[in-house]
Design a protein around this motif. Structure first.
Motif, short mmCIF file in Angstrom:
data_model
loop_
_atom_site.label_atom_id
_atom_site.label_comp_id
_atom_site.label_asym_id
_atom_site.label_seq_id
_atom_site.Cartn_x
_atom_site.Cartn_y
_atom_site.Cartn_z
N ASP A 1 -11.85 4.16 -3.73
CA ASP A 1 -10.98 5.01 -4.57
C ASP A 1 -9.92 5.71 -3.73
O ASP A 1 -10.13 5.94 -2.54
N SER A 2 -8.80 6.04 -4.38
CA SER A 2 -7.78 6.84 -3.68
C SER A 2 -8.14 8.30 -3.89
O SER A 2 -7.96 8.81 -4.99
N TRP A 3 -8.64 8.94 -2.90
CA TRP A 3 -8.99 10.36 -3.09
C TRP A 3 -8.47 11.22 -1.95
O TRP A 3 -8.03 12.34 -2.17
N ALA A 4 -8.44 10.71 -0.72
CA ALA A 4 -7.85 11.47 0.39
C ALA A 4 -6.49 10.84 0.65
O ALA A 4 -6.41 9.81 1.28
N GLY A 5 -5.45 11.43 0.11
CA GLY A 5 -4.14 10.78 0.18
C GLY A 5 -3.98 9.83 -0.98
O GLY A 5 -4.83 9.77 -1.86
N SER A 6 -2.88 9.05 -0.97
CA SER A 6 -2.61 8.22 -2.14
C SER A 6 -3.05 6.77 -1.97
O SER A 6 -2.86 5.96 -2.85
N THR A 7 -3.64 6.43 -0.83
CA THR A 7 -4.10 5.07 -0.60
C THR A 7 -5.61 5.09 -0.38
O THR A 7 -6.12 6.04 0.22
N PRO A 8 -6.33 4.06 -0.86
CA PRO A 8 -7.77 4.03 -0.57
C PRO A 8 -7.99 3.92 0.94
O PRO A 8 -7.21 3.26 1.64
N LEU A 9 -9.03 4.56 1.42
CA LEU A 9 -9.30 4.54 2.87
C LEU A 9 -9.53 3.12 3.37
O LEU A 9 -9.23 2.79 4.51
N LYS A 10 -10.02 2.27 2.47
CA LYS A 10 -10.24 0.86 2.80
C LYS A 10 -8.95 0.19 3.28
O LYS A 10 -8.95 -0.57 4.24
N SER A 11 -7.82 0.48 2.61
CA SER A 11 -6.56 -0.14 3.03
C SER A 11 -5.93 0.60 4.20
O SER A 11 -5.19 0.02 4.99
N SER B 1 0.61 10.30 -10.04
CA SER B 1 0.63 11.51 -10.88
C SER B 1 -0.77 11.83 -11.38
O SER B 1 -1.06 12.97 -11.72
N MET B 2 -1.62 10.79 -11.50
CA MET B 2 -3.02 11.03 -11.87
C MET B 2 -3.85 10.83 -10.62
O MET B 2 -3.92 9.73 -10.09
N LYS B 3 -4.41 11.90 -10.14
CA LYS B 3 -5.02 11.87 -8.81
C LYS B 3 -6.47 12.34 -8.89
O LYS B 3 -6.80 13.22 -9.68
N ARG B 4 -7.30 11.72 -8.06
CA ARG B 4 -8.71 12.05 -8.02
C ARG B 4 -8.89 13.30 -7.17
O ARG B 4 -8.43 13.36 -6.02
N SER C 1 -8.68 -0.59 -7.70
CA SER C 1 -8.81 0.26 -6.52
C SER C 1 -7.47 0.46 -5.81
O SER C 1 -7.28 1.41 -5.10
N ASP C 2 -6.54 -0.44 -6.03
CA ASP C 2 -5.26 -0.35 -5.34
C ASP C 2 -4.37 0.67 -6.05
O ASP C 2 -4.09 0.53 -7.24
N SER C 3 -3.91 1.67 -5.31
CA SER C 3 -3.18 2.74 -5.99
C SER C 3 -1.70 2.42 -6.16
O SER C 3 -0.97 3.19 -6.75
N THR C 4 -1.23 1.29 -5.63
CA THR C 4 0.20 1.02 -5.80
C THR C 4 0.49 0.23 -7.07
O THR C 4 1.63 0.13 -7.49
N THR C 5 -0.54 -0.33 -7.69
CA THR C 5 -0.36 -1.01 -8.98
C THR C 5 -1.58 -0.74 -9.84
O THR C 5 -2.64 -0.39 -9.32
N PHE C 6 -1.41 -0.89 -11.12
CA PHE C 6 -2.53 -0.70 -12.04
C PHE C 6 -2.93 -2.09 -12.52
O PHE C 6 -2.22 -2.69 -13.32
N PHE C 7 -4.02 -2.64 -12.02
CA PHE C 7 -4.48 -3.99 -12.36
C PHE C 7 -3.34 -5.01 -12.20
O PHE C 7 -2.89 -5.62 -13.16
#
Ligand SMILES: *[C@@H]1O[C@H](CO)[C@@H](O)[C@H](O)[C@H]1NC(C)=O
Ligand SMILES: *[C@@H]1O[C@H](CO)[C@@H](O)[C@H](O)[C@H]1NC(C)=O
Ligand SMILES: *[C@@H]1O[C@H](CO)[C@@H](O)[C@H](O)[C@H]1NC(C)=O
Ligand SMILES: *[C@@H]1O[C@H](CO)[C@@H](O)[C@H](O)[C@H]1NC(C)=O
Ligand SMILES: *[C@@H]1O[C@H](CO)[C@@H](O)[C@H](O)[C@H]1NC(C)=O
Length: 316
Positions: free
Chosen positions: A172-182, A156-159, A121-127
């Motif tokens: 999920d990161s969908w509005a902007g590049s960070t999940p709304l949770k963070s 570069s891959m965006k929802r 879920s974190d968009s700054t790293t992949f797992f």
């Protein structure tokens, strides 16, 4: 000397430079240490190269190879064959894998990976939590290193949310590049259903549910910010999709390779023009001087070669 080497390889390996679109996706070169620089770490010898500046341009740093990281083949390649480096091919194929993973999350293999490694879920790293050795950490490591070097950022891959049925509102990161949770941790705590989909909050307008009324304090201003972000987004009836922002809307190997090569390989801005009126030796001297590659005493000494004096011989 370098010129003769380049020419030598061209002739030796039968590569013909053509200034047109490549007809083949890649090429194979069989050759000696000029194109495949190995290391001698296991040999009992004093000639070692496992320290800088060897490997200075190599992703892993010094590995014992007598090269800065690139071989002649990479350099010729950048010079006009129009075929990317093997480095970019390797990382691009992993990006292609990532694209297929994201766009086929319901496939069995993707569900298996999600079950073992959790949801990313974190968009700054992949797992980012994967640390052990093996195939999977290497895939993850490649994707994260492409992000850190800014060659292929994770964003570069965006929802793109269309009907919101397959995208989680908070995770999920969908509005902007960070999940709304963070982005809004306080509001996330107050959400009734933290696992809900974007669609669940949409009823021809946004209606969010909280466990308690938000009426005072900093939470109110956070809520306003969230509402401002949401007010620019409306849902419609098509399926949620992934988009690729590096040339074209869906992922292509070509665009990814081009992007990595642009970032990784050096750009020789201008074509070398040889002057036929002066001796070759002088042409080559100027060519090396322009690239700052003259073996001056200072530079030789920096590479560990014993010099009697570092002063200019004329000044001595
Ligand atoms: C703001 O939200 C937090 C939870 O994130 C909660 O503990 C706090 O009481 C809220 N403040 C107000 C004034 O509602
Ligand atoms: C929130 O406020 C509304 C009126 O503005 C009220 O009808 C509702 O019961 C309140 N909900 C809670 C959980 O306090
Ligand atoms: C839904 O909206 C997106 C942009 O938000 C647009 O690209 C897509 O074509 C729309 N789909 C339909 C069916 O209108
Ligand atoms: C969203 O689109 C997908 C694919 O077209 C469809 O299966 C799903 O039912 C849609 N969701 C809603 C709420 O319309
Ligand atoms: C040689 O040294 C100069 C500085 O004295 C430096 O700018 C240059 O990059 C060096 N060249 C090489 C090939 O190391």
């Amino acid at each position: 000397m370098a010129i003769y080497h380049v020419f030598g390889i061209l002739v030796q390996f039968g590569i013909v430079a053509v200034f047109a679109k490549p007809q083949v996706p890649c090429y194979f070169i069989f050759g000696d240490s000029l194109v495949d620089s190995g290391n001698n770490n296991e040999l009992v010898t004093k000639a070692k190269a496992n320290y800088l500046p060897y490997g200075i341009d190599f992703p892993q740093g010094a590995t014992g190879r007598f090269t800065n990281g690139r071989t002649m083949a990479d350099i010729i390649d950048k010079g006009g064959l129009g075929i990317g480096s093997l480095y970019s091919l390797k990382h691009t194929l992993i990006q292609k894998w990532r694209w297929r993973f994201l766009t086929n999350l319901h496939a069995l293999w993707a569900r298996l990976i999600t079950a073992i490694h959790g949801r990313n879920s974190d968009s700054t790293t992949f797992f980012s939590h994967i640390k052990t050795n093996g195939v999977w950490p290497r895939i993850v490591g490649s994707i994260n290193s492409m992000h850190e070097k800014n060659h292929i950022p994770l964003s570069s891959m965006k929802r793109q949310v269309n009907n919101g049925s397959y995208t989680k509102f908070w995770y999920d990161s969908w509005a902007g590049s960070t999940p709304l949770k963070s982005l809004f941790p306080r509001l996330f705590h107050l959400a009734v259903n933290k696992d809900c989909l974007v669609r669940d909050y949409w009823n021809n307008g946004w209606c969010l549910n909280w466990i308690r009324n938000i009426s005072s304090g900093p939470n109110v201003s956070h809520l306003h910010t969230l509402q401002n972000i949401l007010s620019t987004i409306t849902l419609n009836d098509s399926e949620d999709v992934w988009t690729w922002s590096v040339g074209g809307s869906t992922f292509t190997v070509k665009s990814a390779r081009y992007r990595i090569d642009q970032g990784f390989l050096p750009d020789h801005g201008h074509v070398t023009r040889w002057n036929n009126l002066i001796p070759k030796k002088i042409n080559i001297f100027i060519w090396r001087a322009l690239r700052d590659r003259l073996p001056s005493r200072w530079n030789l000494s920096r590479k560990g070669i014993e010099m009697n004096s570092l002063n200019c011989p004329i000044c001595d």
